[in-house]
Design an enzyme around this catalytic site. Sequence first.
Site, PDB file in Angstrom:
ATOM      1  N   GLU A  55       0.745  -1.308   0.167  1.00 55.13           N
ATOM      2  CA  GLU A  55       0.044  -0.046   0.153  1.00 55.13           C
ATOM      3  C   GLU A  55       1.000   1.224  -0.108  1.00 55.13           C
ATOM      4  OE1 GLU A  55      -3.282   0.100  -0.573  1.00 55.13           O
ATOM      5  OE2 GLU A  55      -3.083   2.237  -0.333  1.00 55.13           O
ATOM      6  N   CYS A  86       4.612  -1.961  -8.628  1.00 49.86           N
ATOM      7  CA  CYS A  86       3.182  -1.867  -8.159  1.00 49.86           C
ATOM      8  C   CYS A  86       3.391  -0.498  -7.247  1.00 49.86           C
ATOM      9  CB  CYS A  86       2.174  -3.235  -7.592  1.00 49.86           C
ATOM     10  SG  CYS A  86       0.783  -2.741  -7.619  1.00 49.86           S
ATOM     11  N   ARG A 113      -3.025   5.912  -9.139  1.00 45.09           N
ATOM     12  CA  ARG A 113      -3.386   4.799  -8.415  1.00 45.09           C
ATOM     13  C   ARG A 113      -4.689   4.257  -8.421  1.00 45.09           C
ATOM     14  NH1 ARG A 113      -4.004   5.857  -2.680  1.00 45.09           N
ATOM     15  NH2 ARG A 113      -3.482   3.672  -2.449  1.00 45.09           N
ATOM     16  N   ILE A 140      -2.453  -6.424  -9.495  1.00 50.27           N
ATOM     17  CA  ILE A 140      -3.376  -6.371  -8.230  1.00 50.27           C
ATOM     18  C   ILE A 140      -3.416  -5.062  -7.813  1.00 50.27           C
ATOM     19  CG2 ILE A 140      -3.316  -7.008  -5.979  1.00 50.27           C
ATOM     20  CD1 ILE A 140      -1.357  -9.503  -6.538  1.00 50.27           C
ATOM     21  N   ARG A 141      -4.789  -4.768  -8.010  1.00 50.70           N
ATOM     22  CA  ARG A 141      -5.091  -3.318  -7.670  1.00 50.70           C
ATOM     23  C   ARG A 141      -4.087  -2.437  -8.093  1.00 50.70           C
ATOM     24  NH1 ARG A 141      -6.124  -1.347  -2.349  1.00 50.70           N
ATOM     25  NH2 ARG A 141      -7.587   0.044  -3.420  1.00 50.70           N
ATOM     26  N   HIS A 175       3.305  -7.682 -10.712  1.00 48.67           N
ATOM     27  CA  HIS A 175       4.130  -8.388  -9.629  1.00 48.67           C
ATOM     28  C   HIS A 175       4.760  -9.630  -9.887  1.00 48.67           C
ATOM     29  CE1 HIS A 175       2.100  -6.491  -6.106  1.00 48.67           C
ATOM     30  NE2 HIS A 175       1.227  -6.049  -6.770  1.00 48.67           N
ATOM     31  N   GLU A 177       6.849 -10.917  -8.809  1.00 43.30           N
ATOM     32  CA  GLU A 177       7.538 -11.790  -7.571  1.00 43.30           C
ATOM     33  C   GLU A 177       6.340 -13.083  -7.407  1.00 43.30           C
ATOM     34  OE1 GLU A 177       6.264  -9.001  -7.387  1.00 43.30           O
ATOM     35  OE2 GLU A 177       4.994  -8.844  -5.687  1.00 43.30           O
TER      36      GLU A 177
HETATM   37  N1  GLN Z   1      -3.243  -0.417  -4.875  1.00 41.00           N
HETATM   38  C1  GLN Z   1      -1.771   0.001  -4.108  1.00 41.00           C
HETATM   39  C2  GLN Z   1      -1.522   1.547  -3.811  1.00 41.00           C
HETATM   40  O1  GLN Z   1      -2.049   2.102  -4.477  1.00 41.00           O
HETATM   41  C3  GLN Z   1      -0.858  -0.876  -4.916  1.00 41.00           C
HETATM   42  C4  GLN Z   1      -1.202  -2.171  -5.189  1.00 41.00           C
HETATM   43  C5  GLN Z   1      -0.001  -3.104  -5.145  1.00 41.00           C
HETATM   44  O2  GLN Z   1       1.125  -2.757  -4.820  1.00 41.00           O
HETATM   45  N2  GLN Z   1      -0.393  -4.417  -5.338  1.00 41.00           N
HETATM   46  O3  GLN Z   1      -0.774   1.559  -3.055  1.00 41.00           O
END
Ligand code: GLN
Length: 203
Positions: A55, A86, A113, A140-141, A175, A177
Amino acid sequence: MPLNIGIIGFQGDVSEHAELLKKAANKLEVEVSVHEVRNRTQLDSVEALIIPGGESTTMFKLLKLYSMYDKIIELAKNGLPVMGTCAGLILISSKTNDERVEGMGLIDTEIERNAYGRQIDSFMDDIDIKGIGKYKAVFIRAPVISKPGKADVLAEYKNKPVMVGQGKVLGLTFHPELTKDTRVHEYFIKMIEGEGSTSSGDL
Ligand code: GLN
């Protein structure tokens, strides 16, 4: 002496990055020693740094709290290779659309974001990475790179950049990893070793 690679270790896929880095190094027959980095002093001994997903607002606060934020900027300006994945990319970018996360400006790239929205906030799909080839990427997001600026675009997904590089800095919205595929980490190790910098772009 093994190559000392640090991974910012507050949250996110820290051990997964470490595992894949070790596997990638094995394949390349490069000796590495991988360390989780949680304070300013630990930053002094690293020869390359990974800022993982997680995050970005939380990591931003912690990096500031432990006086690591400015130190990373200083080290990168002096040539430390950095890979941000990310949330890590959000942190190393030049500008974000969220005032709670100020980008470090290590790579000339603007970020939005959570730009894929809720419906498809996690997915996996094929991309083509310059110098690597076909690759299954896990999002992922994920953020979106709204403007790559001076950075080289190394991969796109649906006409949007998802991997960028500038000098010794790499940024990925996905990602690497979370797969078994070591090629992105191999790419980073080669970059550290001076074989594969993506462009000569100054910061
Ligand atoms: N949505 C997260 C952010 O804005 C990033 C998501 C992630 O690292 N998988 O910080």
